[in-house]
Every structure is written in structure tokens, then in C-alpha cells.
Design a protein around this motif. Structure first.
Motif, PDB file in Angstrom:
ATOM      1  N   UNK A 122       0.830  -1.234  -0.025  1.00  0.00           N
ATOM      2  CA  UNK A 122       0.005   0.019  -0.051  1.00  0.00           C
ATOM      3  C   UNK A 122       0.660   1.147  -0.105  1.00  0.00           C
ATOM      4  N   UNK A 123       0.765   2.226   0.743  1.00  0.00           N
ATOM      5  CA  UNK A 123       1.651   3.213   1.049  1.00  0.00           C
ATOM      6  C   UNK A 123       2.896   2.881   1.169  1.00  0.00           C
ATOM      7  N   UNK A 124       3.358   1.813   1.730  1.00  0.00           N
ATOM      8  CA  UNK A 124       4.540   1.135   1.807  1.00  0.00           C
ATOM      9  C   UNK A 124       5.165   0.722   0.609  1.00  0.00           C
ATOM     10  N   UNK A 125       4.247   0.149  -0.365  1.00  0.00           N
ATOM     11  CA  UNK A 125       4.936  -0.037  -1.578  1.00  0.00           C
ATOM     12  C   UNK A 125       5.182   1.113  -2.495  1.00  0.00           C
ATOM     13  N   UNK A 126       4.244   2.066  -2.361  1.00  0.00           N
ATOM     14  CA  UNK A 126       4.619   3.607  -2.865  1.00  0.00           C
ATOM     15  C   UNK A 126       5.990   4.103  -2.457  1.00  0.00           C
ATOM     16  N   UNK A 127       6.042   4.106  -1.406  1.00  0.00           N
ATOM     17  CA  UNK A 127       7.461   4.449  -0.670  1.00  0.00           C
ATOM     18  C   UNK A 127       8.584   3.511  -1.332  1.00  0.00           C
ATOM     19  N   UNK A 128       8.451   2.399  -1.514  1.00  0.00           N
ATOM     20  CA  UNK A 128       9.474   1.742  -2.062  1.00  0.00           C
ATOM     21  C   UNK A 128       9.914   2.111  -3.617  1.00  0.00           C
ATOM     22  N   UNK A 129       8.736   2.445  -4.192  1.00  0.00           N
ATOM     23  CA  UNK A 129       8.910   2.836  -5.743  1.00  0.00           C
ATOM     24  C   UNK A 129       9.569   4.155  -5.721  1.00  0.00           C
ATOM     25  N   UNK A 130       9.329   5.214  -4.531  1.00  0.00           N
ATOM     26  CA  UNK A 130       9.799   6.423  -4.641  1.00  0.00           C
ATOM     27  C   UNK A 130      11.097   6.115  -4.322  1.00  0.00           C
ATOM     28  N   UNK A 131      11.725   5.403  -3.393  1.00  0.00           N
ATOM     29  CA  UNK A 131      13.054   5.085  -2.907  1.00  0.00           C
ATOM     30  C   UNK A 131      13.909   4.440  -4.275  1.00  0.00           C
ATOM     31  N   UNK A 132      13.122   3.689  -5.083  1.00  0.00           N
ATOM     32  CA  UNK A 132      13.863   3.121  -6.332  1.00  0.00           C
ATOM     33  C   UNK A 132      14.468   4.387  -7.181  1.00  0.00           C
ATOM     34  N   UNK A 133      13.803   5.542  -7.175  1.00  0.00           N
ATOM     35  CA  UNK A 133      13.904   6.591  -7.953  1.00  0.00           C
ATOM     36  C   UNK A 133      14.809   8.004  -7.272  1.00  0.00           C
ATOM     37  N   UNK A 134      14.936   7.672  -6.202  1.00  0.00           N
ATOM     38  CA  UNK A 134      15.544   8.939  -5.292  1.00  0.00           C
ATOM     39  C   UNK A 134      16.936   8.609  -5.127  1.00  0.00           C
ATOM     40  N   UNK A 135      17.830   9.908  -5.609  1.00  0.00           N
ATOM     41  CA  UNK A 135      19.104   9.803  -5.397  1.00  0.00           C
ATOM     42  C   UNK A 135      19.559   9.410  -4.189  1.00  0.00           C
ATOM     43  N   UNK A 136      19.123   9.893  -3.083  1.00  0.00           N
ATOM     44  CA  UNK A 136      19.492   9.511  -1.562  1.00  0.00           C
ATOM     45  C   UNK A 136      19.621   8.214  -1.356  1.00  0.00           C
ATOM     46  N   UNK A 137      18.491   7.177  -1.919  1.00  0.00           N
ATOM     47  CA  UNK A 137      18.503   6.106  -1.816  1.00  0.00           C
ATOM     48  C   UNK A 137      19.313   5.258  -2.667  1.00  0.00           C
ATOM     49  N   UNK A 138      19.858   5.588  -3.682  1.00  0.00           N
ATOM     50  CA  UNK A 138      20.716   4.829  -4.481  1.00  0.00           C
ATOM     51  C   UNK A 138      21.642   3.921  -4.059  1.00  0.00           C
ATOM     52  N   UNK A 139      21.927   2.611  -4.342  1.00  0.00           N
ATOM     53  CA  UNK A 139      22.809   1.764  -3.809  1.00  0.00           C
ATOM     54  C   UNK A 139      22.452   0.970  -2.707  1.00  0.00           C
ATOM     55  N   UNK A 140      21.449   1.497  -1.992  1.00  0.00           N
ATOM     56  CA  UNK A 140      20.925   0.839  -0.634  1.00  0.00           C
ATOM     57  C   UNK A 140      20.346  -0.413  -0.547  1.00  0.00           C
ATOM     58  N   UNK A 141      19.807  -0.850  -1.934  1.00  0.00           N
ATOM     59  CA  UNK A 141      19.112  -2.140  -2.075  1.00  0.00           C
ATOM     60  C   UNK A 141      19.185  -2.566  -3.555  1.00  0.00           C
ATOM     61  N   UNK A 142      18.951  -3.720  -3.950  1.00  0.00           N
ATOM     62  CA  UNK A 142      19.290  -4.177  -5.286  1.00  0.00           C
ATOM     63  C   UNK A 142      17.774  -4.790  -5.814  1.00  0.00           C
ATOM     64  N   UNK A 143      16.788  -5.107  -4.818  1.00  0.00           N
ATOM     65  CA  UNK A 143      15.620  -5.566  -5.354  1.00  0.00           C
ATOM     66  C   UNK A 143      14.616  -4.861  -4.689  1.00  0.00           C
ATOM     67  N   UNK A 144      13.025  -4.726  -5.135  1.00  0.00           N
ATOM     68  CA  UNK A 144      11.931  -4.368  -4.572  1.00  0.00           C
ATOM     69  C   UNK A 144      10.790  -5.176  -4.644  1.00  0.00           C
ATOM     70  N   UNK A 145       9.843  -5.067  -3.754  1.00  0.00           N
ATOM     71  CA  UNK A 145       8.680  -5.667  -3.674  1.00  0.00           C
ATOM     72  C   UNK A 145       7.660  -4.769  -3.482  1.00  0.00           C
ATOM     73  N   UNK A 146       6.531  -4.709  -4.232  1.00  0.00           N
ATOM     74  CA  UNK A 146       5.820  -3.465  -4.229  1.00  0.00           C
ATOM     75  C   UNK A 146       4.287  -4.294  -4.219  1.00  0.00           C
TER      76      UNK A 146
END
Length: 510
Positions: A190-214
Motif C-alpha cells: 500500500x503506501x509502503x509499496x509506493x514508498x519503495x517505488x519512490x526510493x527506487x528513483x531517489x538519488x539519496x537511496x541509490x545503492x541501498x538495495x538491489x531488489x524491490x517488492x511492491x
């Protein structure tokens, strides 16, 4: 009890339970209050000795009291903590460090915590993962707009910044718990999934994870104009000027109460636009800097091709929101037409849903339409965008329900999560799944948990990825199936997906 070394000091977890150690309430940042209120999170200061981490930490300010989970108590400030479940023994997997799954809870950016019983990570840890759940700032504290007022500006999307701080903690510390900091999956619903999608495209989160589940991503993001408009309404309800100084002087409890009053005002006013139908007043803001645009558009532009993505949504999402009374009822054609107008839906969409659901009550047409608008279509477009941009993408749908034409539990919002976590025995989720789990339910849960574990470990959930022109779709039922939908449609109903072609998601405006 097990003791683990972190960059801030040693922590002591609980005794092993069926082969899993739970280390709960580990602070990952300083309390975000006082001089740090409405600021980016600051790293936690070290402590002396061994810190007992055997109970969940305080939850962030909110008014919700969720079944089986701790509530917020005004005065609790040390709210930025996380929890780790790791297999016992020597803390290392036979073949090396274990894959890590970091869970970001949902709750309309307004309620919830990493301490909810359906998020217990023990079953997934027994499947070979190191599991982390976390708390982050919610409501106004995490997502409310704070004017600059000539002072140092308070950043938007503070809740997302908290999540980035937690992921940074994972990178720096998870090896001590047997986890692989180079093999982290960020997951959410839900909102946590959209947060994950946001983190996928934020420069400040770059390199912190290699996979995402939404699971059940909801969108789109807010515009800065809408965030400012809602801030003014909350400030007015709180009885304070709409300035940074006045908002910072207001207590967290006052802003929670004011936010609830704004929500209630939208509920009571049937002509108040989108927020009347589903009065969520906080969310990520596409500010053009931290989060340049809605994540679907950024992912479509190829911003995150190196991140593997697993997407899922439920087939009857909005039936839950209706059952718990969190969305406005639609009982007439006039209301359905007003709902469609408030969301800018083309007439072809509403006509199409009526045609696909002949003879059913108008309220059911509304729930089907709204569930796809908010979750189903948005999630599908997230998968669509990533696959077409060259990202490795897997798509699934949760369709398990209990009962016949009038089920006691639909395939609705949130019901998929206890299946994936392997927590069907929790009493607090009986309403979600329609009573005690059956043997077939446990079998489904085992398959879903294995898919998560396989994806987190090696990017392999158990079926083939999408391509730029389509691909297989896993449908989770007590007897699940994987099949290829019609070309160009990545839902099990190409007809439904086709209805949405004329609709475009845009950042929400006042």
C-alpha cells in the motif's frame, strides 16, 4: 540472549524461538523532536554497554489503534527504531551471509508500525532471510508541508528520509546479524509499496538495495501545491498560523487531532472532491528535487533499471476499505458519476465497468472501479514501466477469497501480506482472511513466502519475468496459476486494462 555489535553499540536480543532470534526496538536515528523536529533524521549517537532490545520501540504519532499492535502515547519521542529477525546458530548461512528483506509498512502514510503482528519476521527468517521492519514518521510529522519562513527549510518527504536512514543502518550493521548488505530487498504494501517505488528513483537511496517488492502500490504522488493547501487546513484546525515556527510549537498530539478533523470534514462533505471518497491527506510530494516526479514516470524513463522488481495487487482491493468504513459509500448512479468526475475518469471507463458487471449493485461497480484506479492499474503501470525500461520485473495478483458469491473474506487490501509473511496463525488477522486458516491456506502461504524468499535471495520468485510486450502473470489462489495474458495486457483481464488506456495519472493538485 544473543548480543550483536552495531556501529552505535552492542544490542541484546531475545532468546532464540524455534531457531530465530528477534532483536526489537533498535534505534537507527535520533528522536525527531525538539530541535530536530521536521528535520532530516540524524544518525544515532553511540551508547555505552549493552542495550536490551527485547521489545518493540514506541510508535510514531498517530491516532490509530491497530489490533495486536502498540499504540502511540503522547510524549513518546524515540520513535525511529527497527526490528531484526535472524536465524540463530552462528549468525551466518552455510554459503555465506543471508539475503535481507527490509519491510516498509502501509497505513495511508498516517498510521501503522513495524510492530504489527502480521509483520513478524520469524517465518521468513526460518526460510533463510534476515528480516527488518521499521518505524518512520507518519502524518504531519513525516509528510506535512512546512513553510520555509526565511529559515532553513524543513525537507518534504521526511518519512521517506527516515526510511533511507534505516536502509543506511542496514548497510552498515546487518552483517553483524548474519545478513548480506549487498543483497537487500526493500519491500512494502500500500503506501509502503509506493514508498519503495519512490526510493527506487531517489538519488539519496541509490545503492541501498538491489531488489524491490511492491504489493498494492497506490498513487499518484502529491503536488507541492496540494501539500501546501492541506498544511493550511491542518494549521487552521489546530488554531495556529501556517508558519514553520507555529507548527513546530504545536504539539504532535495537536497536529494529529487537527489532521483527523480535516479528514472528518472531507468525510462529511460530499462535494469536497477526491478527498471525500477516500480522505487521505498525506503522501509523498513530487517536489522536483528529492523526488522529481511520480515514481512511475521516472521508472518509465529508465531511472532504476538495475533494481529487480516484484509487483502484486489484490483483485478486490477496495472491498476492505468499504468493510471498515474508511471510504464513502456509493449507492446511486448520481454518486458514481460524481465520483468519476472528481477523479477525472473518462466516461468510457465508467461505462466499461458497468458493462463488465451487469446486474450488480452500483456500489460494487464503484468498489471495483476505485480499487483498480487506486491500486490495480497503478501497480500494473509500475510493473509495465519498469519492464519496458529494461528492468527485470515480475507481476502477480492475489485472488484468494473465502466463501461463494457473498464471501466472508474477499481478495481484498492487506489480505495478501500475512500469507507472504507466513503469519496466518495470528488472531488479529482472522478478519482479513475470514476465520481460521485452512490447510489450503497454509499451502498458499508457504508458496508465497517461498516466492518472496527466492526473489530476495536471487531475484527468482518462481516464474518468468515480463518483457516489453507482456509476459506471465502469477495468480495467487489456493490453487494458483501462471499464464500469459493477451499481448500488451499484463492483467488477467485484458479487457479491464484496455479501459484505462485513456486515463493518465498526474500529481494530485488542490
Amino acid at each position: 540472549m544473543s548480543v550483536f555489535e552495531t556501529t552505535c553499540g552492542r544490542v541484546r536480543g531475545n532468546d532464540p524461538d524455534r531457531g530465530v532470534v528477534a532483536v526489537l526496538g533498535i534505534p537507527y536515528a535520533e528522536p525527531p523532536f525538539g530541535a530536530d523536529r521536521f528535520r532530516a533524521p540524524r544518525p544515532r549517537k553511540p551508547w555505552e554497554g549493552i542495550r536490551d532490545c527485547v521489545a518493540f520501540g514506541p510508535v510514531p504519532p498517530q491516532s490509530a489503534q491497530l489490533p495486536g499492535a502498540p499504540g502511540w502515547s503522547p510524549g513518546d519521542e524515540d520513535v525511529l527504531s527497527l526490528n531484526v529477525w535472524t536465524p540463530a546458530a552462528d549468525g551466518a548461512a552455510p554459503g555465506g551471509a543471508r539475503p535481507v528483506l527490509v519491510w516498509i509498512h502501509g497505513g495511508a502514510y498516517t498510521f501503522g508500525s513495524g510492530a504489527q503482528p502480521d509483520f513478524d519476521g520469524a517465518a521468513l527468517a526460518r526460510a533463510g532471510l534476515v528480516v527488518v521492519t521499521l518505524n518512520y514518521r507518519l502524518g504531519f510529522e513525516g509528510f506535512g508541508h512546512v513553510p520555509a519562513d526565511g529559515a532553513d527549510p524543513c525537507p518534504p518527504n521526511r518519512g521517506l528520509l527516515d526510511q533511507i536512514a534505516a536502509l543506511t543502518w542496514v548497510r552498515e550493521n546487518i552483517a553483524a546479524f548474519g545478513g548480506d548488505p549487498g543483497n537487500v530487498t526493500a519491500a512494502g504494501q500500500s503506501s509502503g509499496a509506493t514508498a519503495v517505488a519512490c526510493l527506487m528513483v531517489m538519488d539519496s537511496a541509490r545503492g541501498l538495495f538491489r531488489r524491490a517488492i511492491a504489493h498494492s502500490a497506490v498513487g499518484p504522488c502529491y503536488s507541492p501545491e496540494l501539500a501546501g493547501h492541506l498544511m493550511e487546513k491542518v494549521a487552521a484546525e489546530a488554531g495556529v498560523p501556517a508558519t514553520a515556527a507555529a507548527l513546530a510549537a504545536a504539539s504532535p498530539e495537536a497536529l494529529v487531532k487537527a489532521s483527523d478533523a480535516v479528514v472528518d470534514g472531507y468525510r462529511q462533505d460530499p462535494y469536497s472532491g477526491r478527498h471525500h471518497w477516500d480522505p487521505v491527506i498525506y503522501g509523498p510530494v513530487a517536489d522536483g528535487v528529492q523526488l522529481p516526479a511520480d515514481p512511475v514516470s521516472l521508472i518509465a524513463a529508465g531511472t532504476a533499471p538495475g533494481i529487480d522488481l516484484l509487483v502484486c495487487h489484490a483483485t478486490q482491493e477496495y472491498w476492505l476499505l468499504d468493510a471498515v468504513g474508511s471510504c464513502a459509500k456509493v449507492t446511486t448512479e448520481e454518486q458514481l458519476n460524481r465520483f468519476a468526475a472528481d477523479y477525472g475518469l473518462p466516461d468510457s471507463v465508467t461505462r466499461g465497468y458497468r458493462g463488465l458487471m451487469p446486474g450488480v449493485p452500483v456500489g460494487d461497480v464503484h468498489l471495483a472501479l476505485y480499487g483498480d484506479l487506486m491500486f490495480g492499474e497503478y501497480s500494473s503501470r509500475l510493473a509495465d514501466a519498469h519492464a519496458r525500461a529494461g528492468g527485470r520485473t515480475f507481476l502477480s495478483r492475489f485472488a484468494r477469497q473465502r466463501g461463494g458469491s457473498q464471501p466472508v473474506a474477499y481478495a481484498w487490501h492487506c489480505a495478501d501480506i500475512p500469507f507472504a509473511f507466513g503469519n496466518l496463525g495470528e488472531e488479529s488477522i482472522r478478519f482479513l482472511i475470514g476465520g481460521a486458516p485452512t490447510a489450503a491456506d497454509h499451502h498458499l502461504s508457504n508458496r508465497m513466502a517461498a516466492a518472496w524468499a527466492g526473489f530476495a535471495a536471487a531475484g527468482e520468485p518462481g516464474w518468468e519475468p515480463l518483457t516489453a510486450t507482456g509476459g506471465p502473470l502469477r495468480t495467487w489462489e489456493t490453487t494458483d496459476t501462471t499464464r500469459a495474458p493477451a499481448p500488451g495486457h499484463w492483467s488477467d483481464s485484458g479487457t479491464v486494462r484496455a479501459l484505462w488506456r485513456s486515463f493518465g495519472y498526474r500529481p494530485l493538485l488542490p
